[in-house]
Scaffold this active site. Structure first.
Site, mmCIF file in Angstrom:
data_model
loop_
_atom_site.group_PDB
_atom_site.id
_atom_site.type_symbol
_atom_site.label_atom_id
_atom_site.label_comp_id
_atom_site.label_asym_id
_atom_site.label_seq_id
_atom_site.Cartn_x
_atom_site.Cartn_y
_atom_site.Cartn_z
ATOM 1 N N GLU A 169 3.816 -2.755 15.411
ATOM 2 C CA GLU A 169 3.445 -2.695 13.994
ATOM 3 C C GLU A 169 3.944 -1.386 13.370
ATOM 4 O OE1 GLU A 169 -0.746 -3.000 13.472
ATOM 5 O OE2 GLU A 169 -0.635 -3.238 11.295
HETATM 6 N N1 LIG Z 1 -7.237 -0.898 -4.325
HETATM 7 C C1 LIG Z 1 -6.577 -1.848 -3.728
HETATM 8 N N2 LIG Z 1 -6.821 -2.051 -2.444
HETATM 9 C C2 LIG Z 1 -6.158 -3.036 -1.833
HETATM 10 C C3 LIG Z 1 -5.212 -3.838 -2.502
HETATM 11 N N3 LIG Z 1 -4.705 -4.726 -1.618
HETATM 12 C C4 LIG Z 1 -5.329 -4.482 -0.452
HETATM 13 N N4 LIG Z 1 -6.209 -3.466 -0.579
HETATM 14 C C5 LIG Z 1 -7.066 -2.877 0.445
HETATM 15 O O1 LIG Z 1 -6.286 -1.907 1.135
HETATM 16 C C6 LIG Z 1 -6.550 -1.948 2.520
HETATM 17 C C7 LIG Z 1 -5.290 -2.218 3.269
HETATM 18 O O2 LIG Z 1 -4.762 -3.440 2.850
HETATM 19 P P1 LIG Z 1 -3.604 -4.079 3.689
HETATM 20 O O3 LIG Z 1 -2.536 -3.113 3.857
HETATM 21 O O4 LIG Z 1 -3.310 -5.412 3.090
HETATM 22 O O5 LIG Z 1 -4.387 -4.256 5.088
HETATM 23 P P2 LIG Z 1 -4.227 -5.398 6.165
HETATM 24 O O6 LIG Z 1 -2.783 -5.593 6.434
HETATM 25 O O7 LIG Z 1 -4.993 -6.593 5.751
HETATM 26 O O8 LIG Z 1 -4.970 -4.750 7.438
HETATM 27 P P3 LIG Z 1 -4.373 -4.344 8.869
HETATM 28 O O9 LIG Z 1 -4.385 -5.598 9.694
HETATM 29 O O10 LIG Z 1 -5.308 -3.315 9.378
HETATM 30 O O11 LIG Z 1 -3.015 -3.817 8.636
HETATM 31 C C8 LIG Z 1 -7.645 -2.996 2.703
HETATM 32 O O12 LIG Z 1 -8.851 -2.311 2.700
HETATM 33 C C9 LIG Z 1 -7.520 -3.863 1.474
HETATM 34 O O13 LIG Z 1 -8.751 -4.424 1.112
HETATM 35 C C10 LIG Z 1 -4.979 -3.585 -3.890
HETATM 36 O O14 LIG Z 1 -4.176 -4.225 -4.544
HETATM 37 N N5 LIG Z 1 -5.704 -2.574 -4.440
HETATM 38 CA CA LIG Z 2 -1.202 -4.308 7.491
#
Ligand SMILES: Nc1nc2c(ncn2[C@@H]2O[C@H](COP(=O)(O)OP(=O)(O)OP(=O)(O)O)[C@@H](O)[C@H]2O)c(=O)[nH]1
Ligand SMILES: [Ca+2]
Length: 494
Positions: A169
Site C-alpha cells: 500500500e
Molecule cells: N473531511 C473529509 N474527510 C474525508 C473525505 N473523504 C474521506 N474522508 C475521511 O478521511 C479519512 C481517510 O479517508 P480515505 O483515504 O478514503 O481512507 P480509506 O482508504 O477508507 O482507509 P484506509 O483503508 O485506512 O486507507 C477517513 O477518516 C474518511 O472518513 C472528504 O471528502 N472530506
Molecule cells: Ca486508503
C-alpha cells in the site's frame, strides 16, 4: 530579329519538375508517415476498498503505446461507492458486492463497449479488511467471495480482489506520485509519499543509507526504467485517523466513565458513544474496561495543546531496538528529500487552509489550529453550514493528529515540514496507491528504459523539411546556372 529566349531545354524542365515533385513527396512523407494516428485508448479499472469507503478509478492510456512513459492518467471523476467500506459488511457479505453496482455501471457507460472485454479490473482492499481479517477471518473471506462474484459478472476482464499488505500500500502510493510527477523515467530524485487513511497510515521514501539490512520488512526494491530503488516503507495499522481517534477515546475511558471531557472536540460539542461500538475494533478491543456503562457522553473542551498531549499518549516512544525509530519501536531511516502528502492529509489540511506548507509554517499551522480548536461548536456550524457534521466536528482532532504524527511520530522539523507538498490531484489523477498498483500488475513500468528513437518526432520532421528545402534551393541554383551557361554559349555561337 528574334528576342533572346532563356533557352530552357526540355531536359532542364524535366529535371526541375522531378526535383519539385521529389521535394513535395519528401516533405509529405515525413509529415504523413510520422503523424500520430487518431488517438485510441485502452482502459484499466481499480477499486480501492478502503476502511471508510470504496472508490472506483478508471485509468486510460494511448492504445498503441502500452509501455510508454508517464502516459497513464485517470480518466473519470472518482466514483465513490455509497455507504461504508466493504469491511462493514461482515454480517451481510452479499451487500458488499451489491454496493459496488452503481459505480460498476458508471464504468460500463464510460468505457467504449469495444474495449470493455480487454479492460483489466482489480480490487485491492486495505486496512479495514486487514482488521476484519484479524478479528474474524471467515467473515473477511465471505466478504471477498461476495465481492469477487459480483465483479466477475461484468464484461470487464476481472483480475482478482485481494488484501494489500501495508508495505504494498505504501510502496504503490510512492510509485503513483513519482510516476505522475514524471520522476521515474530519467532516474530523477524521487519524492516520499505520506498517505493517511481511516484505519492505517503509510510513510514511504528513499533514503541514501537505507538498504534494508537493519529492517528487511520495511524494504521494497524496485527496478524502474533502468534505475534501482531501495524504498523504505511502513504502514501503521490503527493509526489512520478514525482508528487513532478511537485510541484517544479508549485512553480516556479506561475507568469506564460516563462523561469524557475531550480537548480534541469543540466546546459546546457533545456526542453519545456506545462502549460496545467504540471498542468494536481490534485496535482497542483488548482495552475495554470491565463493568463500563452502556454509553458515555463526550463533551468537547477545544484545547489544542491538551489535545496534542492526549494524541501523544497513543504513541510509544520508549522502546527502539534499531539505530533509530519513528514510534512503537518501528525502524525509520533519516528523513530525506521532499514529500507528497495525500488522502486525509489533503482533506483535512485543505479544509483548515494549512495545505500550503511553503506559506504556512509549522509554527503558524499550530497557531491557527489552536485558534480553530478553541472556536465553540455552534459558531463553527454557523460558519460552515454545508459541511458534513461528522467531518466538521473532527477537523480539530484530525489537524492536531496530523501535526503530531508528522513531528512527534515521523520526526519532521520546522524545516523539513516545508518540504511536504499536500496533494489532492496530480496531473488530473488522484494521488493514492491504485495507479501504482495497476501499473505494476499490467507491467506498464518497464524495468529497463525503453529504446527511444535517436531523434524526437518534431526534430525529425524539422530536419526533413529543412533538408528538403535546402536540396530544392541547391537544385534550382544548379538548373539556373546551367541554363545561364547554355544561354551564353548559344549567344556566343550566334
Ligand atoms: N473531511 C473529509 N474527510 C474525508 C473525505 N473523504 C474521506 N474522508 C475521511 O478521511 C479519512 C481517510 O479517508 P480515505 O483515504 O478514503 O481512507 P480509506 O482508504 O477508507 O482507509 P484506509 O483503508 O485506512 O486507507 C477517513 O477518516 C474518511 O472518513 C472528504 O471528502 N472530506
Ligand atoms: Ca486508503
Amino acid at each position: 530579329m528574334k528576342e533572346a529566349s532563356p533557352g530552357y531545354r526540355p531536359v532542364t524542365i524535366f529535371v526541375v519538375v522531378i526535383g519539385v515533385i521529389a521535394l513535395v513527396a519528401l516533405v509529405t512523407v515525413a509529415v504523413v508517415q510520422n503523424k500520430p494516428l487518431t488517438q485510441k485508448y485502452k482502459y484499466g479499472i481499480v477499486l480501492d476498498a478502503g476502511s471508510s469507503h470504496t472508490a472506483l478509478y478508471i485509468y486510460k492510456w494511448p492504445a498503441e503505446k502500452d509501455n510508454n512513459t508517464g502516459r497513464v492518467t485517470q480518466a473519470n471523476e472518482t466514483c465513490k461507492v455509497k455507504g461504508p467500506g466493504i469491511s462493514s459488511y461482515a454480517s451481510n457479505p452479499q451487500g458488499a458486492g451489491e454496493s459496488l453496482r452503481a459505480c460498476m455501471l458508471e464504468a460500463k457507460k464510460f468505457i467504449p463497449a469495444s474495449r470493455q472485454e480487454e479492460t483489466p479490473l482489480y480490487l485491492g482492499a486495505t486496512a479495514g479488511m486487514r482488521l476484519l481479517n484479524m478479528e474474524n477471518a471467515s467473515a473477511s473471506d465471505s466478504v471477498f467471495k461476495a465481492v469477487e462474484e459480483a465483479l466477475d459478472s461484468y464484461t470487464f476482464s476481472y483480475r482478482g480482489a485481494r488484501l494489500l499488505t501495508g508495505l504494498e500500500e505504501g510502496a504503490f502510493g510512492w510509485v503513483t506520485v513519482n510516476y505522475l510527477d514524471g520522476r521515474l523515467t530519467q532516474g530523477q530524485k524521487t519524492i516520499g509519499a505520506l498517505d493517511l487513511g481511516g484505519a492505517s497510515t503509510q510513510i514511504s521514501f528513499v533514503s541514501p543509507n537505507f538498504d534494508g539490512s537493519e529492517s528487511p520488512n520495511n524494504l521494497m526494491m524496485f527496478r524502474l526504467y533502468g534505475n534501482d530503488y531501495n524504498l523504505y516503507s511502513h504502514s501503521f495499522l490503527c493509526y489512520g485517523k478514525d482508528q487513532a481517534l478511537r485510541q484517544t477515546l479508549a485512553h480516556q475511558t479506561q475507568s469506564g466513565q460516563s462523561i469524557v471531557n475531550d480537548p480534541c472536540f469543540h466546546s459546546k460539542y457533545s456526542k453519545v458513544w456506545e462502549y460496545s461500538n467504540l471498542y468494536d475494533t481490534p485496535c482497542v478491543a483488548d482495552r475495554k474496561p470491565d463493568n463500563s456503562p452502556t454509553n458515555f457522553t463526550l463533551n468537547g473542551s477545544g484545547n489544542f495543546q491538551q489535545c496534542q498531549q492526549l494524541i501523544k499518549s497513543i504513541f510509544n516512544f520508549t522502546q527502539c531496538k534499531y539505530s533509530r525509530c519513528s514510534f512503537n519501536g518501528v525502524f525509520q531511516p533519516e528523513l530525506q528529500g521532499s514529500f507528497g502528502a495525500f488522502s486525509a492529509y489533503y482533506y483535512v489540511l485543505d479544509f483548515l487552509n494549512l495545505a500550503d506548507t511553503s506559506r504556512v509554517s509549522l509554527e503558524k499551522a499550530k497557531d491557527k489550529l489552536k485558534e480553530y480548536c478553541a472556536t465553540p461548536w455552534p459558531e463553527l456550524q454557523k460558519q460552515h453550514p454545508k459541511t458534513k457534521e461528522k467531518y466538521l466536528s473532527e477537523y480539530c482532532f484530525s489537524g492536531t493528529y496530523i501535526l503530531t504524527l508528522l513531528t512527534e511520530g515521523y520526526n519532521f522539523t520546522a524545516d523539513t515540514y516545508k518540504e511536504i507538498t499536500v496533494i489532492g490531484k496530480m496531473q488530473g489523477s488522484d494521488a493514492g496507491w491504485t495507479l501504482g498498483y495497476m501499473l505494476n500488475l499490467t507491467n506498464m513500468i518497464p524495468a529497463e528504459a525503453p529504446d527511444r528513437p535517436p531523434i524526437a518526432y518534431p526534430s525529425y520532421v524539422s530536419i526533413m523539411v529543412i533538408t528538403g528545402i535546402v536540396l530544392g534551393i541547391v537544385l534550382l541554383f544548379i538548373v539556373y546556372t546551367h541554363s545561364r551557361t547554355q544561354c551564353s554559349n548559344t549567344q556566343k555561337i550566334v
